[in-house]
Design a protein around this motif. Structure first.
Motif, PDB file in Angstrom:
ATOM      1  N   GLU A 253     -24.960 -51.986  22.234  1.00  0.00           N
ATOM      2  CA  GLU A 253     -23.756 -51.316  22.676  1.00  0.00           C
ATOM      3  C   GLU A 253     -23.529 -51.143  24.064  1.00  0.00           C
ATOM      4  OE1 GLU A 253     -21.104 -47.500  21.351  1.00  0.00           O
ATOM      5  OE2 GLU A 253     -22.728 -48.221  20.168  1.00  0.00           O
TER       6      GLU A 253
ATOM      7  N   GLY B 132     -17.887 -57.170  18.525  1.00  0.00           N
ATOM      8  CA  GLY B 132     -16.808 -56.254  18.310  1.00  0.00           C
ATOM      9  C   GLY B 132     -16.436 -55.422  19.557  1.00  0.00           C
TER      10      GLY B 132
ATOM     11  N   THR C 267     -14.666 -51.737  20.452  1.00  0.00           N
ATOM     12  CA  THR C 267     -14.204 -50.495  19.811  1.00  0.00           C
ATOM     13  C   THR C 267     -13.390 -49.623  20.657  1.00  0.00           C
ATOM     14  OG1 THR C 267     -15.920 -50.578  18.067  1.00  0.00           O
ATOM     15  CG2 THR C 267     -14.714 -48.770  18.328  1.00  0.00           C
TER      16      THR C 267
END
Length: 326
Positions: A251, A310, A312
């Motif tokens: 991340e 993804g 976010t």
């Protein structure tokens, strides 16, 4: 070799003791005899003599190790490493351990105190990979076999890393493969397209910290964090040292630093409309850029497979309104 070497044949119940006080030892690796501290084939730890060795200047196979102190002795079926200390201007390693005869295993506990990670890596044969970086690395390791038969296949233990400010330099592929994973430079363009300015020329970090476990050469972490002025990176998953593969979730959160704080301050004031307009014009609406990107990384270290899984949005809370006074 330059110094004094003494043999005490009757010490430790006849096992003997070697005492060495050397000013320097330069071992090129081309000598016909075994290198220092390497156990001969089929040696049992109880047959090794006690050792008390001090070398002021150790050069081993072209690598400038520095000052070395080693003390140990036979203990029943085992050989106990009471103290290991290696030091040079860039850091030090302190440790103890046990070579177990019954299980034919080696256990060692190490604490590396790092003054300059970049220079330590250069001493180890990986120059121009990291700039600066101080901190500590603690390792508790166990593997099958004698101390000089270190192998990933049976390697178990724990690692704990905590470093200060430094920078991953732009390194050639294949050099320091594990460092390539940490720096994110070794990954395909899938990830660097999102962060060209952050990772491509060398990621500057303020801190790296995390814990990992080792199970037969498979390293697993749940909390490896890399914090820098331009991004925060979190890694979770496995790295297989045996076949040089990984299965990681990464991340990446870009950081905006003072611009976010300034916008939050405007949001709580009476001139919120004017403030937001000014910040939007000057900074290009920085809140639109506050997005956390997530990737799955698998495959080999040399040819990783990266899938973006993804994005976010990250909310920034406005500053609290000041209390009204009567």
């Amino acid at each position: 070799m330059n110094g004094e070497l003494t043999w005490y044949p009757h010490s430790f119940s006849g096992a003997g003791k070697v005492s060495a006080r050397l000013r320097n030892l330069h071992w090129t690796g081309n000598e016909t005899s075994s290198p220092p501290l390497q156990s001969p084939p089929d040696t049992h730890p109880r047959k090794l003599p006690a050792m008390e060795i001090s070398i002021d200047d150790l050069l081993f196979k072209g690598k400038q190790i520095g000052h070395l102190e080693l003390a140990g002795y036979p203990e029943g079926q085992d050989w106990r490493l009471r103290r290991l200390h290696i030091s040079n201007p860039d850091g030090s390693i302190t440790g103890d351990g046990l070579w177990q005869g019954a299980q034919t295993q080696t256990r060692i506990n190490l604490l590396m105190e790092i003054s300059n990670a970049g220079k330590i890596l250069a001493r180890s044969g990986y120059p121009n990979t990291v700039k600066n970086g101080s901190g500590k690395l603690a390792a508790n390791l166990l593997w099958n076999g004698p101390p000089d038969d270190f192998n990933y296949a049976t390697l178990n233990g724990t690692l704990k890393l905590d470093t200060g400010k430094g920078q991953f330099l732009k390194m050639d592929p294949g050099i320091g493969k594990l460092l390539g994973i940490l720096s994110l430079q070794a990954l395909p363009k899938r990830i660097t397209l999102d962060f060209t300015d952050v990772f491509s020329s060398g990621f500057e970090f303020d801190n790296i910290n995390g814990n990992a476990t080792l199970n037969n050469g498979v390293m697993q972490t749940r909390d490896l964090h890399i914090e820098g002025s331009s991004a925060k990176v979190t890694m979770k998953g496995q790295v297989n040292l045996n076949d040089e593969t990984q299965n990681l979730r990464v991340e990446v959160l870009p950081t905006l630093g003072s611009s976010v704080s300034m916008l939050s301050a405007f949001a709580g004031g009476p001139v919120v409309g004017i403030g937001a307009l000014i910040v939007n014009k000057v900074l290009g609406n920085p809140l639109d850029k506050l997005i956390s990107f997530e990737y799955n990384i698998s495959g080999t270290w040399s040819d990783p497979n990266v899938i973006k899984v993804g994005e976010t949005p990250v909310k920034v809370l406005p500053a609290a309104k000041p209390a009204q006074t009567n």
